[in-house]
Design a protein around this motif. Structure first.
Motif, PDB file in Angstrom:
ATOM      1  N   PHE A 302     -18.960  -7.116  29.382  1.00 51.25           N
ATOM      2  CA  PHE A 302     -19.712  -6.956  28.138  1.00 51.25           C
ATOM      3  C   PHE A 302     -18.737  -6.833  26.975  1.00 51.25           C
ATOM      4  O   PHE A 302     -17.557  -6.504  27.173  1.00 51.25           O
ATOM      5  N   ALA A 303     -19.225  -7.100  25.772  1.00 51.00           N
ATOM      6  CA  ALA A 303     -18.366  -7.077  24.589  1.00 51.00           C
ATOM      7  C   ALA A 303     -17.741  -5.701  24.409  1.00 51.00           C
ATOM      8  O   ALA A 303     -18.447  -4.683  24.480  1.00 51.00           O
ATOM      9  N   PRO A 304     -16.431  -5.625  24.176  1.00 46.90           N
ATOM     10  CA  PRO A 304     -15.760  -4.322  24.043  1.00 46.90           C
ATOM     11  C   PRO A 304     -16.410  -3.449  22.976  1.00 46.90           C
ATOM     12  O   PRO A 304     -16.684  -3.903  21.861  1.00 46.90           O
ATOM     13  N   GLY A 305     -16.698  -2.214  23.339  1.00 46.54           N
ATOM     14  CA  GLY A 305     -17.272  -1.255  22.402  1.00 46.54           C
ATOM     15  C   GLY A 305     -18.757  -1.387  22.171  1.00 46.54           C
ATOM     16  O   GLY A 305     -19.337  -0.592  21.425  1.00 46.54           O
ATOM     17  N   ASP A 306     -19.414  -2.352  22.795  1.00 45.54           N
ATOM     18  CA  ASP A 306     -20.829  -2.614  22.557  1.00 45.54           C
ATOM     19  C   ASP A 306     -21.694  -1.825  23.545  1.00 45.54           C
ATOM     20  O   ASP A 306     -22.016  -2.297  24.637  1.00 45.54           O
ATOM     21  N   ALA A 307     -22.082  -0.621  23.151  1.00 46.79           N
ATOM     22  CA  ALA A 307     -22.886   0.240  24.023  1.00 46.79           C
ATOM     23  C   ALA A 307     -24.246  -0.369  24.315  1.00 46.79           C
ATOM     24  O   ALA A 307     -24.789  -0.202  25.418  1.00 46.79           O
ATOM     25  N   SER A 308     -24.818  -1.094  23.348  1.00 41.16           N
ATOM     26  CA  SER A 308     -26.128  -1.720  23.568  1.00 41.16           C
ATOM     27  C   SER A 308     -26.073  -2.780  24.652  1.00 41.16           C
ATOM     28  O   SER A 308     -26.993  -2.903  25.475  1.00 41.16           O
ATOM     29  N   ALA A 309     -24.978  -3.555  24.662  1.00 44.85           N
ATOM     30  CA  ALA A 309     -24.827  -4.578  25.688  1.00 44.85           C
ATOM     31  C   ALA A 309     -24.666  -3.936  27.068  1.00 44.85           C
ATOM     32  O   ALA A 309     -25.217  -4.431  28.064  1.00 44.85           O
ATOM     33  N   LEU A 310     -23.935  -2.843  27.127  1.00 44.52           N
ATOM     34  CA  LEU A 310     -23.776  -2.129  28.394  1.00 44.52           C
ATOM     35  C   LEU A 310     -25.124  -1.568  28.862  1.00 44.52           C
ATOM     36  O   LEU A 310     -25.484  -1.674  30.042  1.00 44.52           O
ATOM     37  N   GLN A 311     -25.860  -1.022  27.939  1.00 51.28           N
ATOM     38  CA  GLN A 311     -27.188  -0.487  28.262  1.00 51.28           C
ATOM     39  C   GLN A 311     -28.102  -1.578  28.810  1.00 51.28           C
ATOM     40  O   GLN A 311     -28.823  -1.380  29.797  1.00 51.28           O
ATOM     41  N   ALA A 312     -28.048  -2.762  28.207  1.00 51.77           N
ATOM     42  CA  ALA A 312     -28.912  -3.869  28.635  1.00 51.77           C
ATOM     43  C   ALA A 312     -28.597  -4.297  30.068  1.00 51.77           C
ATOM     44  O   ALA A 312     -29.497  -4.725  30.802  1.00 51.77           O
ATOM     45  N   ILE A 313     -27.355  -4.189  30.468  1.00 54.87           N
ATOM     46  CA  ILE A 313     -26.985  -4.549  31.844  1.00 54.87           C
ATOM     47  C   ILE A 313     -27.674  -3.619  32.836  1.00 54.87           C
ATOM     48  O   ILE A 313     -28.209  -4.063  33.860  1.00 54.87           O
ATOM     49  N   PHE A 314     -27.702  -2.323  32.555  1.00 47.79           N
ATOM     50  CA  PHE A 314     -28.371  -1.378  33.431  1.00 47.79           C
ATOM     51  C   PHE A 314     -29.873  -1.676  33.525  1.00 47.79           C
ATOM     52  O   PHE A 314     -30.476  -1.582  34.597  1.00 47.79           O
ATOM     53  N   VAL A 315     -30.451  -2.061  32.397  1.00 51.18           N
ATOM     54  CA  VAL A 315     -31.894  -2.288  32.346  1.00 51.18           C
ATOM     55  C   VAL A 315     -32.294  -3.557  33.087  1.00 51.18           C
ATOM     56  O   VAL A 315     -33.335  -3.611  33.750  1.00 51.18           O
ATOM     57  N   SER A 316     -31.448  -4.582  33.007  1.00 55.23           N
ATOM     58  CA  SER A 316     -31.860  -5.913  33.474  1.00 55.23           C
ATOM     59  C   SER A 316     -31.432  -6.247  34.902  1.00 55.23           C
ATOM     60  O   SER A 316     -31.722  -7.348  35.380  1.00 55.23           O
ATOM     61  N   HIS A 317     -30.754  -5.331  35.587  1.00 53.36           N
ATOM     62  CA  HIS A 317     -30.301  -5.621  36.948  1.00 53.36           C
ATOM     63  C   HIS A 317     -30.761  -4.540  37.915  1.00 53.36           C
ATOM     64  O   HIS A 317     -30.775  -3.358  37.595  1.00 53.36           O
ATOM     65  N   SER A 318     -31.126  -4.994  39.098  1.00 53.24           N
ATOM     66  CA  SER A 318     -31.591  -4.072  40.138  1.00 53.24           C
ATOM     67  C   SER A 318     -30.414  -3.555  40.961  1.00 53.24           C
ATOM     68  O   SER A 318     -29.310  -4.113  40.929  1.00 53.24           O
ATOM     69  N   ALA A 319     -30.671  -2.508  41.733  1.00 51.07           N
ATOM     70  CA  ALA A 319     -29.645  -1.968  42.611  1.00 51.07           C
ATOM     71  C   ALA A 319     -29.169  -3.008  43.610  1.00 51.07           C
ATOM     72  O   ALA A 319     -27.969  -3.117  43.894  1.00 51.07           O
ATOM     73  N   GLU A 320     -30.077  -3.811  44.146  1.00 55.32           N
ATOM     74  CA  GLU A 320     -29.703  -4.818  45.129  1.00 55.32           C
ATOM     75  C   GLU A 320     -28.832  -5.904  44.509  1.00 55.32           C
ATOM     76  O   GLU A 320     -27.895  -6.414  45.152  1.00 55.32           O
ATOM     77  N   GLU A 321     -29.097  -6.258  43.251  1.00 51.38           N
ATOM     78  CA  GLU A 321     -28.245  -7.236  42.579  1.00 51.38           C
ATOM     79  C   GLU A 321     -26.826  -6.689  42.426  1.00 51.38           C
ATOM     80  O   GLU A 321     -25.835  -7.417  42.625  1.00 51.38           O
ATOM     81  N   PHE A 322     -26.723  -5.423  42.082  1.00 43.40           N
ATOM     82  CA  PHE A 322     -25.400  -4.812  41.975  1.00 43.40           C
ATOM     83  C   PHE A 322     -24.698  -4.781  43.331  1.00 43.40           C
ATOM     84  O   PHE A 322     -23.482  -5.006  43.421  1.00 43.40           O
ATOM     85  N   ARG A 323     -25.439  -4.506  44.386  1.00 41.78           N
ATOM     86  CA  ARG A 323     -24.818  -4.455  45.720  1.00 41.78           C
ATOM     87  C   ARG A 323     -24.294  -5.826  46.147  1.00 41.78           C
ATOM     88  O   ARG A 323     -23.257  -5.919  46.810  1.00 41.78           O
ATOM     89  N   GLN A 324     -24.997  -6.873  45.769  1.00 41.73           N
ATOM     90  CA  GLN A 324     -24.510  -8.227  46.073  1.00 41.73           C
ATOM     91  C   GLN A 324     -23.209  -8.504  45.332  1.00 41.73           C
ATOM     92  O   GLN A 324     -22.271  -9.089  45.890  1.00 41.73           O
ATOM     93  N   MET A 325     -23.130  -8.079  44.076  1.00 41.99           N
ATOM     94  CA  MET A 325     -21.877  -8.218  43.325  1.00 41.99           C
ATOM     95  C   MET A 325     -20.761  -7.449  44.019  1.00 41.99           C
ATOM     96  O   MET A 325     -19.606  -7.910  44.084  1.00 41.99           O
ATOM     97  N   GLY A 326     -21.095  -6.276  44.538  1.00 39.92           N
ATOM     98  CA  GLY A 326     -20.090  -5.482  45.227  1.00 39.92           C
ATOM     99  C   GLY A 326     -19.532  -6.179  46.446  1.00 39.92           C
ATOM    100  O   GLY A 326     -18.312  -6.130  46.716  1.00 39.92           O
ATOM    101  N   ARG A 327     -20.383  -6.867  47.185  1.00 36.40           N
ATOM    102  CA  ARG A 327     -19.903  -7.611  48.352  1.00 36.40           C
ATOM    103  C   ARG A 327     -18.978  -8.754  47.931  1.00 36.40           C
ATOM    104  O   ARG A 327     -17.966  -9.031  48.590  1.00 36.40           O
ATOM    105  N   SER A 328     -19.309  -9.415  46.832  1.00 41.29           N
ATOM    106  CA  SER A 328     -18.437 -10.487  46.316  1.00 41.29           C
ATOM    107  C   SER A 328     -17.097  -9.913  45.847  1.00 41.29           C
ATOM    108  O   SER A 328     -16.040 -10.523  46.049  1.00 41.29           O
ATOM    109  N   GLY A 329     -17.158  -8.746  45.225  1.00 43.56           N
ATOM    110  CA  GLY A 329     -15.938  -8.112  44.741  1.00 43.56           C
ATOM    111  C   GLY A 329     -14.993  -7.719  45.859  1.00 43.56           C
ATOM    112  O   GLY A 329     -13.768  -7.831  45.724  1.00 43.56           O
TER     113      GLY A 329
END
Length: 368
Positions: A302-329
């Motif tokens: 997300f854009a550096p310093g942009d708290a709204s953009a960070l907030q939107a990521i939490f709102v728009s993604h589910s726990a399972e989507e994050f877990r899939q990213m974790g497996r890729s990571g």
């Protein structure tokens, strides 16, 4: 067998000490050195290894008295132990110890290797020009400068540091296998680091302000404020854990689905790599060194310093989507940022500068 090596850090917690201790333990295990010596503040967690010789100085903060004690402890260690190689970690150890070494090297010759773990001039403050000049001048007092990202390497070249002294070695972490994660609808968020401007803890707090009543979000924070004058107000929705020992920190990484790294500047942070090794998604500021780490589906920038953009990521993604990213990571970490690659490349750098400490060395172009 090589002779003694001395590792020095001015800090006792965080990514700098983590990287240093990975190298210390690896070198103590390898038998490549007669003795591995570790000089750091007395409150730093101890490395439990029979092959590590511990030296300490008293640090009461980033103040003149603590710096003088560091200089004295370093000078005494070099004079008494006569290490063949000195590896300095982070800005202040690099500043004071390179100056001290310049005075005693005629009597106690040693190879000096410096890893800034984020050059001070990367902060882009009004003093950046002064910091750049200082690093350029101080580079003449060491044999090699290890940059931990391509971004840091390029910044060093642009800043006028001698290219023949530069090495690019990515930080690396140990593979943690496939930790068992909870499979419910809760999103577990973790922050690890100092609660200061560089690490962007205030950005995370701002992003969470309107999410205080989000029932499916849990937030833990590992770390503390680095300065006594910190005026950050931390909401009660964040569970503060303080600084943790490695075992307790590992438990937090296993608990987490997401690790947030909202830093304003970095050299190449350890936290994203540690997060990937524990199969956590990484949400990070889109600054060059973090963008080097977080790619190939391993997280979101997300854009550096942009708290709204960070907030939107939490709102728009589910726990399972994050877990899939974790497996890729986790896959990305094993491929690019392994502990073994970091330690072997560091030993290679030592060998190069030890063989020809006064001449230009080969291999100065960036290599992962």
């Amino acid at each position: 067998m090589m002779q003694k090596i001395l590792h020095v850090a001015e800090v006792s917690k965080g990514g700098v000490i983590s990287v240093m201790d990975l190298l210390v333990k690896s070198q103590a295990d390898s038998g490549d050195f007669q003795q591995v010596i570790r000089l750091c503040p007395e409150d730093a967690p101890r490395v439990e290894h029979s092959g590590v010789h511990h030296l300490h100085f008293r640090r009461t903060g980033r103040n003149l008295a603590s710096h003088i004690r560091l200089i004295y402890a370093f000078t005494y260690a070099v004079w008494k132990e006569q290490p063949a190689i000195v590896h300095l970690h982070s800005t202040f150890a690099g500043l004071w110890c390179r100056l001290a070494a310049a005075l005693i090297r005629p009597f106690r010759p040693t190879v000096i290797v410096y890893t800034p773990h984020a050059f001070s001039f990367l902060s882009h403050t009004r003093f950046a020009g002064i910091y750049t000049l200082a690093e350029r001048l101080l580079s003449s007092l060491c044999d090699a400068v290890i940059c931990v990202s391509r971004y840091e390497f390029d910044a060093a070249v642009k800043g006028g540091l001698a290219v023949e002294k530069l090495r690019m070695i990515y930080n690396g972490v140990q593979d943690q296998g496939e930790p068992s994660k909870a499979q419910d609808e809760l999103t577990r968020v973790l922050f690890v680091g100092r609660f200061d401007r560089q690490k962007g803890f205030d950005i995370l707090i701002d992003a969470l302000q309107s999410l205080e009543n989000k029932p499916r979000l849990r937030i833990h924070a590992v770390g503390a404020a680095d300065r006594e004058d910190s005026n950050i107000t931390i909401p009660q929705t964040i569970k503060l854990l303080g600084w943790l020992d490695p075992r307790a920190l590992a438990e937090e990484y296993i608990w987490a689905d997401v690790v947030v790294v909202p830093s304003r500047w970095e050299g190449f942070a350890m936290v994203p790599l540690e997060a990937m090794s524990f199969s956590c998604a990484v949400i990070a500021s889109n600054i060059p060194p973090l963008a080097e780490a977080v790619a190939d589906g391993s997280g979101i920038l997300f854009a550096p310093g942009d708290a709204s953009a960070l907030q939107a990521i939490f709102v728009s993604h589910s726990a399972e989507e994050f877990r899939q990213m974790g497996r890729s990571g986790a896959f990305r970490q094993r491929e690019l940022f392994s502990f073994e690659a970091m330690t072997s490349a560091t030993l290679k750098a030592y060998a190069e500068v030890s063989a020809k400490p006064k001449s230009k060395s080969s291999g100065t172009t960036p290599q992962a």
